[in-house]
Enzyme design. Structure first.
Site, PDB file in Angstrom:
ATOM      1  N   GLU A 147       0.817  -1.207   0.000  1.00 13.71           N
ATOM      2  CA  GLU A 147       0.000   0.000   0.000  1.00 13.71           C
ATOM      3  C   GLU A 147       0.853   1.262   0.000  1.00 13.71           C
ATOM      4  OE1 GLU A 147      -2.653   2.168  -0.744  1.00 13.71           O
ATOM      5  OE2 GLU A 147      -3.666   0.378  -0.035  1.00 13.71           O
TER       6      GLU A 147
ATOM      7  N   ASP B   7       0.967   4.070  -2.999  1.00 13.48           N
ATOM      8  CA  ASP B   7       0.583   5.464  -2.770  1.00 13.48           C
ATOM      9  C   ASP B   7       1.707   6.435  -3.127  1.00 13.48           C
ATOM     10  OD1 ASP B   7      -1.792   4.470  -1.876  1.00 13.48           O
ATOM     11  OD2 ASP B   7      -1.397   4.790   0.252  1.00 13.48           O
TER      12      ASP B   7
ATOM     13  N   SER C  97      -7.641   2.205  -3.591  1.00 13.69           N
ATOM     14  CA  SER C  97      -6.374   2.753  -3.103  1.00 13.69           C
ATOM     15  C   SER C  97      -5.460   3.146  -4.256  1.00 13.69           C
ATOM     16  CB  SER C  97      -5.675   1.746  -2.192  1.00 13.69           C
ATOM     17  OG  SER C  97      -5.448   0.544  -2.875  1.00 13.69           O
TER      18      SER C  97
END
Length: 568
Positions: free
Chosen positions: A288, A292, A486
């Site tokens: 993650e 990002d 995400s």
């Protein structure tokens, strides 16, 4: 149990001469234990509880009015964001509230410390036995069968009548942690096998965008510029939780492969709170966190990007740093202009009072000029992650009206809704004025579909969307492909950061709280997505339709049109 607790509390107060203890009133209660949790028994009376008190804010209504005043394009004050001191004037509890709460704490031999910039949050520790007496509570041990998570909670608590209007809530009490708390909303973490022998650079071209997404694809689909940003004061922040670490070596590899037009040494800065860190051992690289960072640094070309690592020494209890990071940024004189977060939870795991308080914190940061974006979740209408359900499950904080929720799409010409894109209607927050027309139109077109499974008067989400399927990333030196909203939140955040760069260069204010703009002058600058749906709860979920819908929101960005919409 409540009657027994009242008797004990009353006798305790009489014995010690504490007048506030004589008239306790139930302040918050929940009817049922959340799904998956079961009562194990009473908590040990000697176990220490770390409790937080939220004091009633002096004038949140006034702050909300100011927030909309500076965030609505038709307002004469559009862009005139508030200073730290101005926001705190609205949020700081009234002196009489502070005095009342402190007097009650002192009477009970408790020393509390302030843990928020405006003084509206306090923290203290007491054993279970004292907490039960103070709040006429029944703190007990609950276990989540599937994960083994064990927590101490109460199904209700009371506060002295004299503190009503002064004390907003006590936490953690009736709010249960999400057992899958703030998991990265990534549907399929690794799909690298079928791509393992392919060349990165060869695939990072628009002709392959129907099957795999890279920065070049996003630039082509949305018209995102490749030219470097110029304004060093314009900052894009990426939040990191649950020991997700952003790896600089992986970013270098990613940029070398997918952004050969910029220096591969382009990197990010680091801020930490709650004991956070960002170790660079390759094996500790987080899927993650890397996603990002790679799709902010790699898309918002030249925009100063900061990774904010929230550790495990939380001041906000089972909010796990969600409130801490906002208070941390509210404490800064110049917070970042954009904050993207790819974590969330189901709305029903958090109490209404606590959800409202955290939502109000987003309003504070929005009033300061920060655009707050969150991934909407990956469970379709069944919540943040796919699960069994009868009625639709809204996610948090996407139901909060003071932030921007980002859903996901897939495919090119045309884009269609990603079936995992969480969307729906909040059960806690009503429809804000800025979206009433858009939501009303959708509900009219929807007719009786899914009637009774969602709150037709709730705040609708997501607000916008971008691509969210088969994003190429680098983790521990290896190529992987990931799905999820995400992917979408950092992408849309990068678009906003680049718009802010152009605005700053023109001597204008950053966009700040986005939604009043997006639902008015910004709506025509978005690509409407009209096909697909987000199934869940044994239904097809909501269908995407013309205009706003609870799958892809208002649509995906068109950078050139957005430039015009912001007045450039």
């Amino acid at each position: 149990m409540i009657a027994t607790g009242l008797l004990i509390a009353s006798l305790f107060a009489l014995a010690l001469g504490k007048p506030m203890g004589r008239n306790l009133q139930v302040h918050e209660a929940r009817e049922d234990v959340p799904d998956g949790f079961s009562l194990q028994g009473a908590a040990s009376p000697d176990t220490t509880l770390k409790l937080r008190l939220a004091l009633v804010q002096s004038d949140f209504t006034g702050l909300e009015e100011r927030l909309y005043d500076v965030s609505t394009p038709s307002s004469a004050n559009y862009g005139n964001h508030l200073s730290k001191a101005e926001v705190e004037q609205y949020i700081a509890p009234k002196p009489e509230s502070v005095d009342a709460v402190n007097a009650w704490l002192t009477e009970n031999g408790i020393s509390a410390k302030t843990i928020s910039p405006a003084g509206d949050w306090m923290a203290f520790e007491v054993p279970v036995s004292k907490a039960n007496e103070l709040f006429d509570a029944d703190f007990s041990v609950y276990t989540h069968a599937q994960t083994g998570l064990e927590v101490i909670r109460t199904m209700s608590y009371s506060i002295p009548a004299e503190l009503q209007g002064h004390l907003d809530l006590v936490h953690p009490t009736i709010t249960f942690p999400n057992p899958y708390s703030h998991l990265p909303v990534v549907s399929s973490p690794i799909k690298s096998a079928r791509h393992a022998n392919e060349n990165f650079t060869a695939r990072a071209v628009p002709s392959s965008c129907s099957s795999t997404i890279t920065p070049a694809c996003l630039q082509a689909i949305y018209g995102i510029p490749t030219t470097r940003a110029t304004e060093s004061s314009n900052q894009l922040a990426v939040s990191g939780f649950i020991d997700q670490f952003a790896n600089q070596a992986d970013l270098k590899t990613f940029l070398t492969k997918f952004r050969p037009d910029i220096s591969s040494s382009t990197t990010f800065t680091l801020q930490t709170l709650d004991g956070g860190s960002n170790p660079q051992n390759p094996s500790e690289a987080g899927i993650e966190a890397n996603l990002d960072i790679q799709y902010t640094v790699g898309v918002a070309t030249g925009v100063p990007t900061v990774f904010i690592s929230v550790g495990d020494d939380f001041k906000d209890g089972d909010l796990e740093g969600f409130l801490d990071i906002i208070n941390f940024l509210l404490g800064e004189d110049s917070p970042p202009q954009v904050l993207t977060t790819s974590y969330g939870q189901n709305e029903n795991t958090i109490s209404r009072a606590l959800a409202n308080n955290l939502c109000n914190a987003y309003a504070q940061l929005g009033a300061r000029g920060t655009s707050i974006l969150f991934a909407s979740g990956d469970g379709g209408v069944s919540g943040s992650q796919s699960s069994s359900c009868r009625n639709f499950v809204p996610t948090f904080p996407s139901g909060c009206p003071f932030m921007t929720s980002v859903g996901a799409t897939q495919g090119v010409n045309p884009e269609t809704a990603a079936d995992f894109s969480s969307g729906g209607f909040s059960n806690y927050f009503g429809q804000p004025t800025y979206q009433q027309t858009a939501v009303s139109s959708y509900l009219s077109a929807l007719g009786s579909t899914n009637k009774g499974k969602f709150n037709t008067s709730g705040r609708g989400f997501p607000d916008v969307a971008t691509q969210g399927v088969n994003f190429e990333i680098v983790v521990d030196g290896r190529q992987e492909a990931v799905d999820g909203t995400s992917c979408a939140s950092p992408t849309f955040a990068s678009v906003i950061a680049l718009l802010n760069d152009r605005l700053a260069a023109a001597g204008k204010s950053p966009l700040g709280f986005l939604n009043p703009f997006l639902y008015s002058t910004g709506a025509s600058a978005l690509n409407d997505v009209t096909s697909g749906s987000n199934p869940g709860c044994n239904t097809n979920g909501f269908p995407a339709k013309a205009g706003w819908d609870p799958v892809t929101g208002l649509g995906t960005p068109n950078f050139a049109k957005l430039l015009t919409a912001v007045g450039l």
